[in-house]
Design a protein around this motif. Structure first.
Motif, PDB file in Angstrom:
ATOM      1  N   LEU A 105     -19.032  72.611  32.690  1.00 20.42           N
ATOM      2  CA  LEU A 105     -18.417  73.720  33.417  1.00 20.42           C
ATOM      3  C   LEU A 105     -19.349  74.270  34.489  1.00 20.42           C
ATOM      4  CD1 LEU A 105     -16.593  75.647  30.543  1.00 20.42           C
ATOM      5  CD2 LEU A 105     -15.647  74.014  32.184  1.00 20.42           C
ATOM      6  N   THR A 106     -20.642  74.341  34.182  1.00 19.01           N
ATOM      7  CA  THR A 106     -21.594  74.797  35.199  1.00 19.01           C
ATOM      8  C   THR A 106     -21.651  73.828  36.370  1.00 19.01           C
ATOM      9  OG1 THR A 106     -22.948  75.829  33.466  1.00 19.01           O
ATOM     10  CG2 THR A 106     -23.969  75.519  35.617  1.00 19.01           C
ATOM     11  N   GLN A 108     -19.336  71.721  37.250  1.00 17.34           N
ATOM     12  CA  GLN A 108     -18.045  71.754  37.933  1.00 17.34           C
ATOM     13  C   GLN A 108     -17.949  72.955  38.873  1.00 17.34           C
ATOM     14  OE1 GLN A 108     -15.860  69.341  37.549  1.00 17.34           O
ATOM     15  NE2 GLN A 108     -13.755  70.082  37.484  1.00 17.34           N
ATOM     16  N   LEU A 109     -18.382  74.111  38.408  1.00 19.63           N
ATOM     17  CA  LEU A 109     -18.305  75.321  39.227  1.00 19.63           C
ATOM     18  C   LEU A 109     -19.219  75.218  40.451  1.00 19.63           C
ATOM     19  CD1 LEU A 109     -17.280  78.203  39.624  1.00 19.63           C
ATOM     20  CD2 LEU A 109     -19.163  79.010  38.172  1.00 19.63           C
ATOM     21  N   VAL A 113     -17.732  74.927  44.417  1.00 20.05           N
ATOM     22  CA  VAL A 113     -18.058  75.919  45.443  1.00 20.05           C
ATOM     23  C   VAL A 113     -18.816  75.269  46.602  1.00 20.05           C
ATOM     24  CG1 VAL A 113     -19.341  78.026  45.927  1.00 20.05           C
ATOM     25  CG2 VAL A 113     -18.049  77.832  43.804  1.00 20.05           C
TER      26      VAL A 113
END
Length: 323
Positions: A105-106, A108-109, A113
């Protein structure tokens, strides 16, 4: 069709697909070379002890019988016991999920961005040196093997400069708690996130964002916005970039399910205690129940990610109507 009806229909459609995946993976895993009974019993074990171990774990039965028994166990919510750890497979998987989710998730985020902003900049500077440099760099990064890029980061920032740790999720020699433990985990997380983001995820979002923005800039409503006298920055950020985000959101949702399994190399290189490294270890140990449990979880994650993507896309774009 209402959203609830659509979700129920999609779930019913996913059940036979997941079942086919289970049967296929079960067959492939059990036909793979190597005898788990020999690994469990030990290389120096006698033939009698190896045979006894094979019978103890039901490995002497035909594949179709093992498959039927396994499916019956799944219907009861039982993924079986690990041959290597002698613990329930589901319990072991649940223990590894938080570490993988933190990494995935980190990454991916961060990738979503950065990739979206860089890709939008490349589209805005279309044909310039900046555009060519961004396109060239994204192709080079995407072409790099993830494990090779991770090893380079370990060599430079972990061994030579000693800026970041190169193994695990925490420092075992330091007894930390509270914010100290959070900082320590983030310190260990930095290199794996850079590896997974730079060598896999970010180049995808860069190319997707660039092409989406360039496509949107050709639409009629962009020409109308310019005709109203809006500045180029307002046209770009408020109208073009906003509408170009829809394909990016779709790709992010679809990638999420695959990244859960694609983090295998990153977790293995950095010793990250997640599902990827757990799968790598289970392959070498011929731990059939654990491998099957991991394959099922991965398949379900891909299906759920696809369903969530459809729902989010409908919420972001009112023009989408499910029939």
């Amino acid at each position: 069709m209402r959203m609830g009806e659509y979700v129920i229909r999609r779930i019913l459609e996913m059940i036979p697909v997941v079942l086919i995946v289970i049967v296929f993976n079960f067959t492939i895993v059990h036909l793979a070379p190597g005898d788990p009974a020999v690994i469990l019993a030990g290389e120096r074990a006698t033939a009698e002890y190896v045979e006894a171990t094979r019978k103890r774990y039901g490995l002497d039965r035909p594949i179709h019988e093992q498959l039927i028994l396994y499916l019956m166990s799944l219907m009861r919510g039982d993924f079986g016991d690990s041959l290597a750890y002698h613990r329930p497979v589901l319990e072991l998987i649940v223990e590894k999920i938080p570490a993988t989710l933190l990494l995935v998730l980190t990454s991916q985020l961060v990738s979503m961005v950065l990739g979206t902003l860089i890709g939008a900049l490349s589209a805005k500077k279309y044909g310039s040196r900046t555009d060519r440099l961004i396109s060239f760099t994204s192709v080079i990064l995407y072409s790099m093997p993830v494990f090779w890029f991770g090893l380079i980061l370990i060599l430079v920032f972990g061994i030579t400069l000693r800026w970041f740790p190169i193994w695990g999720i925490t420092s075992p020699e330091m007894q930390l708690s509270g914010w100290g433990q959070v900082v320590d985990i983030l310190w260990h997380l930095f290199l794996p996130v850079v590896t997974l983001s730079a060598a896999y995820l970010t180049p995808i979002f860069v190319r997707l964002s660039r092409s989406s923005v360039m496509e949107v800039m050709k639409e009629d409503f962009i020409m109308a916005a310019r005709a109203k006298g809006l500045t180029e920055n307002v046209v770009f950020f408020k109208h073009a970039l906003r509408n170009a985000l829809l394909p990016t959101v779709t790709q992010a949702g679809l990638l999420l399910g695959f990244v859960l399994s694609g983090a295998l190399m990153t977790e293995t290189v950095f010793g990250w205690p997640g599902l990827g490294r757990f799968m790598y270890e289970s392959i070498f140990r011929r731990d059939y129940p654990t491998l099957m449990g991991l394959f099922i979880i991965t398949s379900v994650c891909v299906a759920v990610a696809s369903l969530i993507t459809d729902i989010v896309y409908a919420l972001l774009d009112p023009r989408v109507v499910y029939k």
